[in-house]
Design a protein around this motif. Structure first.
Motif, PDB file in Angstrom:
ATOM      1  N   GLN A 266       0.826  -1.208   0.000  1.00  0.00           N
ATOM      2  CA  GLN A 266       0.000   0.000   0.000  1.00  0.00           C
ATOM      3  C   GLN A 266       0.858   1.255   0.000  1.00  0.00           C
ATOM      4  O   GLN A 266       1.702   1.445   0.873  1.00  0.00           O
ATOM      5  CB  GLN A 266      -0.925   0.005   1.212  1.00  0.00           C
ATOM      6  N   VAL A 267       0.636   2.117  -0.978  1.00  0.00           N
ATOM      7  CA  VAL A 267       1.388   3.359  -1.108  1.00  0.00           C
ATOM      8  C   VAL A 267       0.786   4.436  -0.211  1.00  0.00           C
ATOM      9  O   VAL A 267      -0.437   4.609  -0.156  1.00  0.00           O
ATOM     10  CB  VAL A 267       1.391   3.841  -2.576  1.00  0.00           C
ATOM     11  N   SER A 268       1.644   5.168   0.490  1.00  0.00           N
ATOM     12  CA  SER A 268       1.238   6.341   1.263  1.00  0.00           C
ATOM     13  C   SER A 268       2.177   7.477   0.885  1.00  0.00           C
ATOM     14  O   SER A 268       3.392   7.380   1.080  1.00  0.00           O
ATOM     15  CB  SER A 268       1.308   6.063   2.766  1.00  0.00           C
ATOM     16  N   LEU A 269       1.613   8.555   0.345  1.00  0.00           N
ATOM     17  CA  LEU A 269       2.433   9.654  -0.156  1.00  0.00           C
ATOM     18  C   LEU A 269       2.647  10.760   0.866  1.00  0.00           C
ATOM     19  O   LEU A 269       3.649  11.482   0.801  1.00  0.00           O
ATOM     20  CB  LEU A 269       1.796  10.250  -1.418  1.00  0.00           C
ATOM     21  N   PHE A 270       1.709  10.926   1.805  1.00  0.00           N
ATOM     22  CA  PHE A 270       1.773  12.021   2.764  1.00  0.00           C
ATOM     23  C   PHE A 270       1.369  11.551   4.161  1.00  0.00           C
ATOM     24  O   PHE A 270       0.792  10.471   4.326  1.00  0.00           O
ATOM     25  CB  PHE A 270       0.837  13.166   2.340  1.00  0.00           C
ATOM     26  N   HIS A 271       1.650  12.387   5.119  1.00  0.00           N
ATOM     27  CA  HIS A 271       1.197  12.194   6.492  1.00  0.00           C
ATOM     28  C   HIS A 271      -0.310  11.966   6.527  1.00  0.00           C
ATOM     29  O   HIS A 271      -1.050  12.476   5.682  1.00  0.00           O
ATOM     30  CB  HIS A 271       1.565  13.444   7.306  1.00  0.00           C
ATOM     31  N   SER A 272      -0.777  11.217   7.507  1.00  0.00           N
ATOM     32  CA  SER A 272      -2.198  10.849   7.582  1.00  0.00           C
ATOM     33  C   SER A 272      -3.126  12.050   7.767  1.00  0.00           C
ATOM     34  O   SER A 272      -4.323  11.939   7.523  1.00  0.00           O
ATOM     35  CB  SER A 272      -2.409   9.861   8.735  1.00  0.00           C
ATOM     36  N   ASP A 273      -2.607  13.198   8.163  1.00  0.00           N
ATOM     37  CA  ASP A 273      -3.443  14.401   8.298  1.00  0.00           C
ATOM     38  C   ASP A 273      -3.910  14.948   6.953  1.00  0.00           C
ATOM     39  O   ASP A 273      -4.862  15.729   6.899  1.00  0.00           O
ATOM     40  CB  ASP A 273      -2.685  15.503   9.051  1.00  0.00           C
ATOM     41  N   CYS A 274      -3.264  14.562   5.863  1.00  0.00           N
ATOM     42  CA  CYS A 274      -3.681  15.015   4.543  1.00  0.00           C
ATOM     43  C   CYS A 274      -4.905  14.204   4.123  1.00  0.00           C
ATOM     44  O   CYS A 274      -4.877  12.956   4.151  1.00  0.00           O
ATOM     45  CB  CYS A 274      -2.564  14.832   3.530  1.00  0.00           C
ATOM     46  N   PRO A 275      -6.023  14.866   3.751  1.00  0.00           N
ATOM     47  CA  PRO A 275      -7.268  14.142   3.444  1.00  0.00           C
ATOM     48  C   PRO A 275      -7.145  13.258   2.216  1.00  0.00           C
ATOM     49  O   PRO A 275      -6.572  13.659   1.208  1.00  0.00           O
ATOM     50  CB  PRO A 275      -8.277  15.268   3.227  1.00  0.00           C
ATOM     51  N   ARG A 276      -7.684  12.049   2.330  1.00  0.00           N
ATOM     52  CA  ARG A 276      -7.620  11.076   1.226  1.00  0.00           C
ATOM     53  C   ARG A 276      -8.842  11.156   0.325  1.00  0.00           C
ATOM     54  O   ARG A 276      -8.841  10.599  -0.751  1.00  0.00           O
ATOM     55  CB  ARG A 276      -7.491   9.678   1.789  1.00  0.00           C
ATOM     56  N   GLU A 277      -9.911  11.841   0.734  1.00  0.00           N
ATOM     57  CA  GLU A 277     -11.138  11.879  -0.062  1.00  0.00           C
ATOM     58  C   GLU A 277     -11.379  13.285  -0.602  1.00  0.00           C
ATOM     59  O   GLU A 277     -10.872  14.269  -0.076  1.00  0.00           O
ATOM     60  CB  GLU A 277     -12.331  11.445   0.803  1.00  0.00           C
TER      61      GLU A 277
END
Length: 277
Positions: A266-277
Protein backbone atom coordinates in the motif's frame (compact mmCIF):
# COMPACT_ATOMS: atom_id res chain seq x y z
CA UNK A 1 48.46 6.38 14.40
CA UNK A 2 45.92 7.04 17.16
CA UNK A 3 45.46 10.69 16.18
CA UNK A 4 44.93 9.62 12.56
CA UNK A 5 42.26 7.12 13.58
CA UNK A 6 40.51 9.73 15.72
CA UNK A 7 40.61 12.18 12.84
CA UNK A 8 38.99 9.65 10.52
CA UNK A 9 36.27 8.78 13.04
CA UNK A 10 35.53 12.41 13.89
CA UNK A 11 35.16 13.34 10.22
CA UNK A 12 32.62 10.59 9.49
CA UNK A 13 29.46 12.26 10.92
CA UNK A 14 30.23 15.43 8.98
CA UNK A 15 29.96 13.57 5.70
CA UNK A 16 26.86 11.66 6.76
CA UNK A 17 25.07 14.80 7.89
CA UNK A 18 25.79 17.03 4.91
CA UNK A 19 26.30 14.88 1.84
CA UNK A 20 24.08 15.17 -1.19
CA UNK A 21 23.25 11.46 -1.42
CA UNK A 22 21.94 10.79 2.09
CA UNK A 23 20.84 7.90 4.26
CA UNK A 24 17.41 9.37 4.96
CA UNK A 25 15.47 12.16 3.27
CA UNK A 26 13.37 12.57 6.41
CA UNK A 27 16.50 13.19 8.48
CA UNK A 28 18.59 15.26 6.06
CA UNK A 29 16.01 17.40 4.21
CA UNK A 30 12.62 16.92 5.91
CA UNK A 31 11.47 20.45 5.01
CA UNK A 32 10.20 19.27 1.62
CA UNK A 33 7.67 16.84 3.12
CA UNK A 34 4.49 17.63 5.01
CA UNK A 35 5.29 17.21 8.70
CA UNK A 36 8.65 15.79 7.66
CA UNK A 37 7.15 12.49 6.45
CA UNK A 38 8.36 11.14 3.09
CA UNK A 39 6.36 8.63 1.01
CA UNK A 40 6.56 5.12 2.41
CA UNK A 41 8.75 2.23 1.29
CA UNK A 42 6.14 0.91 -1.18
CA UNK A 43 7.69 3.23 -3.79
CA UNK A 44 11.27 2.22 -3.08
CA UNK A 45 13.06 0.39 -5.93
CA UNK A 46 15.65 -2.38 -5.41
CA UNK A 47 18.62 -0.02 -5.84
CA UNK A 48 17.61 3.47 -4.63
CA UNK A 49 19.52 6.65 -3.91
CA UNK A 50 18.09 9.34 -1.64
CA UNK A 51 19.18 12.80 -2.79
CA UNK A 52 18.82 16.15 -1.07
CA UNK A 53 19.16 18.23 -4.22
CA UNK A 54 21.82 20.85 -3.50
CA UNK A 55 22.76 23.77 -5.72
CA UNK A 56 25.26 26.44 -4.60
CA UNK A 57 25.30 25.05 -1.08
CA UNK A 58 21.54 25.15 -0.55
CA UNK A 59 18.91 22.40 -0.66
CA UNK A 60 16.02 23.07 -3.04
CA UNK A 61 14.13 19.76 -3.20
CA UNK A 62 14.41 16.03 -2.49
CA UNK A 63 14.55 13.07 -4.89
CA UNK A 64 14.33 9.32 -4.60
CA UNK A 65 16.39 8.04 -7.54
CA UNK A 66 16.29 4.60 -9.15
CA UNK A 67 19.91 3.71 -9.93
CA UNK A 68 18.94 0.73 -12.11
CA UNK A 69 16.33 2.51 -14.24
CA UNK A 70 18.35 5.78 -14.21
CA UNK A 71 15.23 7.86 -13.57
CA UNK A 72 13.80 9.46 -10.42
CA UNK A 73 11.06 7.61 -8.56
CA UNK A 74 9.80 10.94 -7.27
CA UNK A 75 10.82 14.49 -6.50
CA UNK A 76 9.38 16.39 -3.52
CA UNK A 77 9.28 20.16 -3.14
CA UNK A 78 7.30 23.13 -1.85
CA UNK A 79 5.18 24.88 -4.46
CA UNK A 80 6.28 28.53 -4.58
CA UNK A 81 5.89 29.95 -8.11
CA UNK A 82 7.23 33.37 -9.03
CA UNK A 83 7.68 35.61 -12.02
CA UNK A 84 10.43 35.11 -14.55
CA UNK A 85 11.33 33.13 -17.61
CA UNK A 86 12.67 29.59 -17.92
CA UNK A 87 16.43 29.73 -17.22
CA UNK A 88 18.88 29.13 -20.01
CA UNK A 89 21.25 26.72 -18.37
CA UNK A 90 23.31 23.61 -18.92
CA UNK A 91 21.83 20.39 -17.57
CA UNK A 92 23.46 19.18 -14.37
CA UNK A 93 24.29 15.76 -12.89
CA UNK A 94 24.69 14.40 -9.35
CA UNK A 95 28.38 13.73 -8.53
CA UNK A 96 27.75 11.74 -5.36
CA UNK A 97 25.94 9.00 -7.25
CA UNK A 98 29.50 7.96 -8.14
CA UNK A 99 30.54 7.96 -4.47
CA UNK A 100 30.85 10.15 -1.35
CA UNK A 101 34.26 11.60 -2.25
CA UNK A 102 32.81 13.66 -5.09
CA UNK A 103 31.27 17.17 -4.75
CA UNK A 104 28.15 17.53 -2.62
CA UNK A 105 26.43 19.87 -5.07
CA UNK A 106 25.12 19.19 -8.56
CA UNK A 107 27.64 19.96 -11.30
CA UNK A 108 28.04 20.16 -15.06
CA UNK A 109 29.35 17.02 -16.77
CA UNK A 110 32.21 19.08 -18.23
CA UNK A 111 33.32 20.17 -14.74
CA UNK A 112 33.46 16.61 -13.44
CA UNK A 113 35.29 15.27 -16.49
CA UNK A 114 37.86 18.06 -16.61
CA UNK A 115 38.38 19.28 -13.05
CA UNK A 116 37.71 16.16 -10.98
CA UNK A 117 39.27 13.67 -13.40
CA UNK A 118 36.12 11.59 -13.54
CA UNK A 119 36.02 9.16 -16.45
CA UNK A 120 33.09 9.16 -18.85
CA UNK A 121 32.50 5.52 -17.92
CA UNK A 122 32.27 6.33 -14.20
CA UNK A 123 29.74 9.06 -14.80
CA UNK A 124 27.58 7.16 -17.28
CA UNK A 125 27.51 4.03 -15.11
CA UNK A 126 26.17 5.95 -12.11
CA UNK A 127 23.27 7.85 -13.74
CA UNK A 128 21.65 9.21 -16.89
CA UNK A 129 23.81 11.64 -18.86
CA UNK A 130 23.22 14.23 -21.57
CA UNK A 131 24.04 11.79 -24.36
CA UNK A 132 21.13 9.56 -23.28
CA UNK A 133 18.62 12.30 -24.15
CA UNK A 134 20.00 13.23 -27.57
CA UNK A 135 18.28 12.38 -30.85
CA UNK A 136 14.97 11.41 -29.25
CA UNK A 137 11.86 11.03 -31.38
CA UNK A 138 8.54 11.96 -29.82
CA UNK A 139 10.12 12.27 -26.36
CA UNK A 140 11.86 15.02 -24.44
CA UNK A 141 13.33 15.75 -21.03
CA UNK A 142 10.35 15.97 -18.70
CA UNK A 143 10.84 17.66 -15.34
CA UNK A 144 9.20 16.00 -12.37
CA UNK A 145 9.82 19.09 -10.25
CA UNK A 146 9.17 21.87 -12.80
CA UNK A 147 11.21 25.06 -12.80
CA UNK A 148 8.03 27.15 -13.04
CA UNK A 149 6.95 26.06 -9.56
CA UNK A 150 9.84 28.00 -7.97
CA UNK A 151 10.19 31.66 -7.17
CA UNK A 152 13.76 32.67 -8.02
CA UNK A 153 16.57 32.05 -10.46
CA UNK A 154 18.69 29.68 -8.35
CA UNK A 155 15.75 27.52 -7.28
CA UNK A 156 14.70 27.19 -10.92
CA UNK A 157 18.19 26.29 -12.14
CA UNK A 158 18.36 23.58 -9.46
CA UNK A 159 15.54 21.70 -11.22
CA UNK A 160 17.72 21.29 -14.32
CA UNK A 161 19.43 18.15 -13.09
CA UNK A 162 19.12 14.84 -14.90
CA UNK A 163 18.18 13.20 -11.60
CA UNK A 164 14.91 15.18 -11.83
CA UNK A 165 14.19 14.20 -15.45
CA UNK A 166 12.39 11.33 -17.22
CA UNK A 167 11.82 10.58 -20.91
CA UNK A 168 8.35 12.09 -21.37
CA UNK A 169 6.23 12.13 -24.52
CA UNK A 170 6.52 15.61 -25.96
CA UNK A 171 2.77 15.99 -26.60
CA UNK A 172 1.98 15.20 -22.96
CA UNK A 173 4.83 17.36 -21.65
CA UNK A 174 3.74 20.37 -23.70
CA UNK A 175 0.02 19.64 -23.50
CA UNK A 176 -2.15 18.22 -20.73
CA UNK A 177 0.71 17.84 -18.23
CA UNK A 178 1.78 21.43 -18.78
CA UNK A 179 -1.83 22.53 -18.29
CA UNK A 180 -1.90 20.74 -14.95
CA UNK A 181 1.39 22.31 -13.84
CA UNK A 182 0.48 25.84 -14.93
CA UNK A 183 -3.29 26.08 -14.61
CA UNK A 184 -4.76 23.36 -12.37
CA UNK A 185 -2.09 23.94 -9.71
CA UNK A 186 -2.93 27.65 -9.58
CA UNK A 187 -6.64 26.88 -9.11
CA UNK A 188 -6.12 24.10 -6.58
CA UNK A 189 -3.72 26.08 -4.40
CA UNK A 190 -5.97 29.10 -3.93
CA UNK A 191 -6.29 29.71 -0.20
CA UNK A 192 -3.25 27.56 0.61
CA UNK A 193 -0.51 28.87 2.87
CA UNK A 194 2.01 26.10 2.13
CA UNK A 195 1.67 23.40 -0.53
CA UNK A 196 3.82 20.26 -0.39
CA UNK A 197 4.20 18.39 -3.68
CA UNK A 198 5.42 14.90 -4.62
CA UNK A 199 5.70 14.11 -8.35
CA UNK A 200 6.75 10.72 -9.65
CA UNK A 201 7.08 8.26 -12.51
CA UNK A 202 6.09 4.60 -12.74
CA UNK A 203 8.68 2.61 -14.75
CA UNK A 204 7.50 1.22 -18.07
CA UNK A 205 8.54 -1.63 -20.34
CA UNK A 206 10.58 0.45 -22.81
CA UNK A 207 13.94 2.19 -22.70
CA UNK A 208 15.94 4.87 -24.48
CA UNK A 209 19.70 5.16 -25.10
CA UNK A 210 20.16 1.50 -25.95
CA UNK A 211 18.43 0.25 -22.83
CA UNK A 212 20.17 2.58 -20.40
CA UNK A 213 17.26 4.81 -19.31
CA UNK A 214 13.73 3.63 -18.61
CA UNK A 215 10.78 5.33 -20.30
CA UNK A 216 8.04 5.60 -17.65
CA UNK A 217 4.65 4.10 -18.32
CA UNK A 218 2.90 6.69 -16.13
CA UNK A 219 3.59 10.07 -14.59
CA UNK A 220 1.80 11.16 -11.45
CA UNK A 221 1.65 14.14 -9.12
CA UNK A 222 0.22 14.75 -5.67
CA UNK A 223 -0.12 17.68 -3.31
CA UNK A 224 -1.14 18.42 0.26
CA UNK A 225 -1.68 22.03 1.26
CA UNK A 226 -2.18 23.74 4.59
CA UNK A 227 -5.10 26.16 4.43
CA UNK A 228 -4.70 27.05 8.10
CA UNK A 229 -3.80 25.33 11.37
CA UNK A 230 -6.93 23.16 11.27
CA UNK A 231 -7.67 22.62 7.58
CA UNK A 232 -5.83 20.86 4.76
CA UNK A 233 -6.72 19.80 1.25
CA UNK A 234 -5.06 17.30 -1.05
CA UNK A 235 -5.33 15.92 -4.58
CA UNK A 236 -3.55 13.80 -7.15
CA UNK A 237 -3.27 13.31 -10.91
CA UNK A 238 -1.97 10.56 -13.16
CA UNK A 239 -1.23 10.32 -16.88
CA UNK A 240 -0.20 7.53 -19.22
CA UNK A 241 3.05 8.63 -20.80
CA UNK A 242 1.89 7.94 -24.35
CA UNK A 243 -1.42 9.81 -24.06
CA UNK A 244 -2.04 13.55 -23.87
CA UNK A 245 -4.51 13.25 -21.00
CA UNK A 246 -4.31 13.88 -17.26
CA UNK A 247 -6.80 12.36 -14.80
CA UNK A 248 -7.60 14.33 -11.65
CA UNK A 249 -8.00 12.12 -8.56
CA UNK A 250 -8.37 12.33 -4.84
CA UNK A 251 -5.18 11.61 -2.91
CA UNK A 252 -6.65 8.29 -1.78
CA UNK A 253 -7.52 7.28 -5.34
CA UNK A 254 -4.01 8.09 -6.52
CA UNK A 255 -2.43 6.09 -3.70
CA UNK A 256 -4.64 3.09 -4.50
CA UNK A 257 -3.76 3.33 -8.20
CA UNK A 258 -0.04 3.51 -7.45
CA UNK A 259 -0.37 0.56 -5.08
CA UNK A 260 -1.56 -1.52 -8.04
CA UNK A 261 1.02 -0.15 -10.50
CA UNK A 262 4.09 -0.56 -8.28
CA UNK A 263 2.97 -3.82 -6.65
CA UNK A 264 5.08 -3.39 -3.50
CA UNK A 265 2.36 -2.82 -0.92
CA UNK A 266 0.00 0.00 0.00
CA UNK A 267 1.39 3.36 -1.11
CA UNK A 268 1.24 6.34 1.26
CA UNK A 269 2.43 9.65 -0.16
CA UNK A 270 1.77 12.02 2.76
CA UNK A 271 1.20 12.19 6.49
CA UNK A 272 -2.20 10.85 7.58
CA UNK A 273 -3.44 14.40 8.30
CA UNK A 274 -3.68 15.02 4.54
CA UNK A 275 -7.27 14.14 3.44
CA UNK A 276 -7.62 11.08 1.23
CA UNK A 277 -11.14 11.88 -0.06
Amino acid sequence: MLWLLLLQVSSLPVWLGHSEVVRSLETSCPQFFYRGMAPNEALEPPNPAQICQRYKNQYYFATLYDRNMRIPVYSAYIYDPGHGKRPRTTWLVEPQLMGPTYPKTMEKEWTLLNHYKVSFEQLSESQAILQDYKNLTGLNRGHLNPNGHHHDYSSRIATFTLTNIVPQHDKLNGGAWNNYEQQTMIRNTKGCNTTYVVVGAVPGNNYIAGGRVNKPGYLWASACCEVDSYHRKAWGVIAENDKNQVELLTLGELEDTLTQLYGRGQVSLFHSDCPRE
